[in-house]
Design a protein around this motif. Structure first.
Motif, PDB file in Angstrom:
ATOM      1  N   LYS A 243      36.665  31.115  51.007  1.00  0.00           N
ATOM      2  CA  LYS A 243      37.022  32.445  51.919  1.00  0.00           C
ATOM      3  C   LYS A 243      38.082  33.274  51.208  1.00  0.00           C
ATOM      4  O   LYS A 243      38.847  33.951  51.627  1.00  0.00           O
ATOM      5  N   ARG A 244      38.150  33.045  49.908  1.00  0.00           N
ATOM      6  CA  ARG A 244      38.784  34.158  49.066  1.00  0.00           C
ATOM      7  C   ARG A 244      38.156  35.148  48.383  1.00  0.00           C
ATOM      8  O   ARG A 244      36.699  35.098  48.093  1.00  0.00           O
ATOM      9  N   LYS A 245      38.524  36.520  48.269  1.00  0.00           N
ATOM     10  CA  LYS A 245      37.639  37.341  47.806  1.00  0.00           C
ATOM     11  C   LYS A 245      37.494  37.409  46.398  1.00  0.00           C
ATOM     12  O   LYS A 245      38.406  37.208  45.348  1.00  0.00           O
ATOM     13  N   GLY A 246      36.262  37.708  45.938  1.00  0.00           N
ATOM     14  CA  GLY A 246      35.979  37.883  44.379  1.00  0.00           C
ATOM     15  C   GLY A 246      35.257  39.027  44.005  1.00  0.00           C
ATOM     16  O   GLY A 246      34.780  39.661  44.843  1.00  0.00           O
ATOM     17  N   GLN A 247      35.142  39.041  42.665  1.00  0.00           N
ATOM     18  CA  GLN A 247      34.509  40.448  42.309  1.00  0.00           C
ATOM     19  C   GLN A 247      33.978  39.989  40.978  1.00  0.00           C
ATOM     20  O   GLN A 247      34.331  39.105  40.262  1.00  0.00           O
ATOM     21  N   ARG A 248      32.954  40.762  40.500  1.00  0.00           N
ATOM     22  CA  ARG A 248      31.997  40.569  39.129  1.00  0.00           C
ATOM     23  C   ARG A 248      31.713  42.205  38.441  1.00  0.00           C
ATOM     24  O   ARG A 248      31.364  42.708  39.309  1.00  0.00           O
TER      25      ARG A 248
ATOM     26  N   TRP B 216      35.502  38.993  35.587  1.00  0.00           N
ATOM     27  CA  TRP B 216      35.458  38.159  36.985  1.00  0.00           C
ATOM     28  C   TRP B 216      36.918  38.570  37.576  1.00  0.00           C
ATOM     29  O   TRP B 216      36.944  38.312  38.937  1.00  0.00           O
ATOM     30  N   ASP B 217      37.996  39.219  36.865  1.00  0.00           N
ATOM     31  CA  ASP B 217      38.997  39.706  37.542  1.00  0.00           C
ATOM     32  C   ASP B 217      39.272  40.938  37.667  1.00  0.00           C
ATOM     33  O   ASP B 217      38.705  42.079  37.103  1.00  0.00           O
ATOM     34  N   ASN B 218      39.937  41.619  38.586  1.00  0.00           N
ATOM     35  CA  ASN B 218      40.238  43.046  39.032  1.00  0.00           C
ATOM     36  C   ASN B 218      40.774  43.506  37.914  1.00  0.00           C
ATOM     37  O   ASN B 218      40.355  44.834  37.564  1.00  0.00           O
ATOM     38  N   GLU B 219      41.654  43.122  37.174  1.00  0.00           N
ATOM     39  CA  GLU B 219      42.624  43.940  36.100  1.00  0.00           C
ATOM     40  C   GLU B 219      41.472  44.120  34.837  1.00  0.00           C
ATOM     41  O   GLU B 219      41.380  45.230  34.417  1.00  0.00           O
TER      42      GLU B 219
ATOM     43  N   ILE C  48      38.131  44.229  35.197  1.00  0.00           N
ATOM     44  CA  ILE C  48      36.925  45.236  35.825  1.00  0.00           C
ATOM     45  C   ILE C  48      37.654  46.735  35.902  1.00  0.00           C
ATOM     46  O   ILE C  48      37.035  47.735  35.442  1.00  0.00           O
ATOM     47  N   GLN C  49      39.060  46.959  36.292  1.00  0.00           N
ATOM     48  CA  GLN C  49      39.401  48.320  36.299  1.00  0.00           C
ATOM     49  C   GLN C  49      39.416  48.773  35.003  1.00  0.00           C
ATOM     50  O   GLN C  49      39.363  49.994  34.676  1.00  0.00           O
ATOM     51  N   LEU C  50      39.860  47.963  33.961  1.00  0.00           N
ATOM     52  CA  LEU C  50      39.889  48.565  32.635  1.00  0.00           C
ATOM     53  C   LEU C  50      38.475  48.879  31.981  1.00  0.00           C
ATOM     54  O   LEU C  50      38.197  49.746  31.431  1.00  0.00           O
TER      55      LEU C  50
END
Length: 405
Positions: free
Chosen positions: A188-193, A211-214, A216-218
């Motif tokens: 139940k944790r939010k993930g991103q790719r 896989w991490d927001n940092e 991805i933003q870069l």
């Protein structure tokens, strides 16, 4: 060594040691992890939160910074700055690091120490000292590893599964940047790719996954077919589903965007134009050094033609009508903030000719002009030039180079 500002002195990262009381340090953030929660052993049923980042204050020195604490404190601290920001840290705790254990998951640094942040005693702020900022920002384009120590994409593919699980460095240009995909994990944790396709002279499409927001933003700030990255300590894997080799950004990874130290080829304007024409319309970028002068610098034009607004998180140019970043709009309310940035067209000239309408933008423009900001033109056919660095040349070095032509 100390760095001075109008309000305090900063200790150089290379001079830190555990017996130094209440140090203040300054540096540019070159790497950062996402916030993560772990079960608190002292308080069963609750969680402690943590994230880490890496700061640099010189070409040869950088250090890891760790922070642990309550969720509200850690998340607020993490959201207060991003990779590429200059920060000051007041009163961190200097500790010796256990290199073998800690560098398994954190970036390898030349320092014997690490910094720990305390909610009650330490303070992290975005730096407002402009003179120091310009020096620090130039460090963003220096790789943290030997710029010649990397695998070509073709080498990775040729070695195939023998490299599965290996940690190594990659130097390549960005072919495309995919849209971030968001999902919910089994716990139940939010993930991103987000998947980025890279290319070099040996391979035209190679996937690297964030896989991490940092990261991805870069990645969202990278410009396809223009941006070059030096990714140190990425993990290489064989993707059985797609039957291909891939790279993954991990907690050890530090990505250097447009690494100028790897640009060593010297061109005259005439040679650069010929090189571009030889690409047969493939739009592959050419990187090189020109010894010349700025022959046109039109900063007296309408402000809207030389200044653009960028997102305070990813530094991408924001939509002119809405003044919001389309990439960061769903991250947090903080992402709505923007800042003004130079986006200037200049002409570069040497003894063989002139490159017209070259882009001098963002922190490179600020460093070149020595000041901060108190419409980008539409795409045209022909040669497009982005200035990655603009500095006074050593006259002897320039003359020797030109005589060699």
């Amino acid at each position: 060594m100390t760095y001075s500002s109008s309000t305090r002195d900063f200790v150089a990262l290379s001079d830190l040691h555990p017996n130094l009381a209440r140090p203040n340090v300054i540096g540019v953030v070159i790497g950062k992890t996402d916030v993560r929660g772990f079960p608190d052993r002292k308080n069963i049923g609750s969680e402690r939160y943590t994230f880490s980042f890496t700061i640099r204050d010189s070409p040869t020195y950088f250090i890891n910074v760790n922070s642990w604490g309550r969720e509200d404190y850690i998340r607020s601290l993490s959201e207060s700055f991003r990779v590429g920001d200059c920060v000051t840290i007041e009163n961190p705790l200097v500790q010796s690091k256990e290199a073998e254990r800690e560098e398994k998951f954190n970036p390898v640094t030349p320092s014997c120490y690490k910094l720990l942040l305390s909610e009650n005693h330490s303070v992290v702020k975005i730096s407002s000292c402009y003179e120091m900022d310009t020096k620090l920002l130039s460090l963003l384009h220096l790789p943290v590893k030997d710029p010649q120590d990397y695998y070509s994409l073709g080498d990775i593919i040729a070695n195939g599964q023998s490299l599965d699980g290996r940690i190594l460095n990659v130097l390549a240009a960005v072919m495309s940047v995919g849209e971030p995909k968001y999902f919910m994990t089994s716990d139940k944790r939010k993930g991103q790719r987000c998947e980025v396709k890279l290319y070099d002279e040996t391979e035209m499409s190679f996937p690297i996954v964030c896989w991490d927001n940092e990261s991805i933003q870069l990645a969202q700030s990278w410009i396809p077919r223009e941006t070059v990255i030096f990714a140190s300590d990425v993990r290489i894997n064989f993707d059985k589903f797609r039957n291909c080799m891939t790279a993954t950004v991990i907690s050890k990874t530090i990505i250097t965007t447009n690494p100028v130290e790897t640009v060593v080829d010297i061109y005259t304007v005439e040679q650069l134009k010929e090189k571009a024409l030889q690409s047969d319309g493939k739009l592959e970028p050419v990187y090189g050094i020109i010894y010349g002068y700025i022959s046109t610098l039109d900063i007296d034009d309408n402000a809207s033609k030389v200044i653009r607004n960028r997102c305070s998180i990813c530094r991408f140019i924001v939509n002119e009508m809405s003044n919001t970043c389309t990439f960061c709009s769903d991250v947090s309310s903080y992402s709505k903030s923007t800042f003004s940035s130079f986006d200037i067209l200049v002409d570069l000239t040497d003894h063989t000719g002139t490159l017209y309408s070259c882009y001098l933008s963002d922190c490179v423009a600020e460093e070149t002009l020595g000041c901060t900001v108190t419409l980008s033109p539409s795409w045209r056919t022909g040669l497009k030039v982005n200035v990655l660095s603009c500095k006074l040349a050593d006259p002897r070095e320039a003359s020797q180079s030109l005589l060699g032509k």
